[in-house]
Write a protein that holds these residues in place. Structure first.
Motif, short mmCIF file in Angstrom:
data_model
loop_
_atom_site.label_atom_id
_atom_site.label_comp_id
_atom_site.label_asym_id
_atom_site.label_seq_id
_atom_site.Cartn_x
_atom_site.Cartn_y
_atom_site.Cartn_z
N CYS A 14 11.15 -6.41 -6.78
CA CYS A 14 10.67 -5.14 -7.35
C CYS A 14 9.15 -5.02 -7.20
O CYS A 14 8.41 -5.89 -7.64
N ARG A 112 13.02 1.88 -11.49
CA ARG A 112 11.86 1.22 -10.87
C ARG A 112 11.95 1.15 -9.35
O ARG A 112 10.93 1.28 -8.68
N TYR A 113 13.10 0.93 -8.78
CA TYR A 113 13.21 0.85 -7.32
C TYR A 113 12.94 2.21 -6.67
O TYR A 113 12.25 2.29 -5.66
N SER A 114 13.47 3.28 -7.25
CA SER A 114 13.25 4.60 -6.65
C SER A 114 11.82 5.08 -6.85
O SER A 114 11.27 5.77 -6.00
N LYS A 118 11.11 -1.32 -3.31
CA LYS A 118 11.74 -2.63 -3.39
C LYS A 118 11.44 -3.39 -2.12
O LYS A 118 11.42 -2.81 -1.03
#
Length: 134
Positions: A14, A112-114, A118
Motif C-alpha cells: 500500500c 486506500r488502493y484506489s 498499490k
C-alpha cells in the motif's frame, strides 16, 4: 532487541501505508519502532501468535511486546502521540468512541488502493533503513 522495541505491522504493498512508515521513521527520534510488512514471514508469524484474523481486520497493527497490541485508529493514535510535542494533541481524538474512530479508519483503509495506489511487491528498505525492518 525487538523485545524492547514496539513493532508496527503494515500493508507492504500500500502506497499510503509505505508513506506512513516513512513519516514515522522521520519522527522516531528515540528509535522506538521496528517495522514489518503484514505480508512478510515475520509479519504473518506475529499475526498468528496473536490470533488476529486479517480477513476481518484491514489495519495497521502496533505491537508492544509483552504488553499488548493495538489496531486501527487506536494504533495510529498511539503512534502519533509517541512523537510528543504538538503530536500530543492527538489525545483529544481518544475521547471519540472507538467504534466511530474505527469506522472512519475503515473507510480510508477500504479505499486506500484506489486513492493512493498499490505496489506490485512490498517495499525494500534502503541500506540506511534496513536495521528498522524485521
Amino acid at each position: 532487541m525487538t523485545a524492547t522495541k514496539k513493532i508496527i505491522l503494515f500493508d507492504g504493498v500500500c502506497n499510503l501505508c509505505n508513506n506512513a512508515v516513512q513519516f514515522i521513521i522521520k519522527r522516531d527520534t528515540t528509535d522506538r519502532y521496528r517495522f514489518a510488512a503484514l505480508q512478510s514471514e515475520i509479519g504473518q508469524k506475529m499475526i498468528a501468535e496473536r490470533h488476529i484474523d486479517t480477513a476481518q481486520l484491514d489495519s495497521i497493527i502496533l505491537i508492544e511486546p509483552g504488553v499488548a497490541y493495538y489496531t486501527q485508529s487506536t494504533a495510529a493514535l498511539k503512534i502519533g502521540r509517541s512523537f510528543g510535542g504538538f503530536w500530543s494533541v492527538l489525545a483529544v481524538f481518544e475521547w471519540i468512541p472507538e467504534k466511530i474512530r474505527n469506522s472512519i479508519y475503515d473507510y480510508i483503509a477500504k479505499n486506500r488502493y484506489s486513492w493512493y495506489g498499490k505496489k506490485d511487491a512490498c517495499m525494500i528498505p534502503t541500506p540506511e533503513l534496513k536495521s528498522k525492518f524485521l
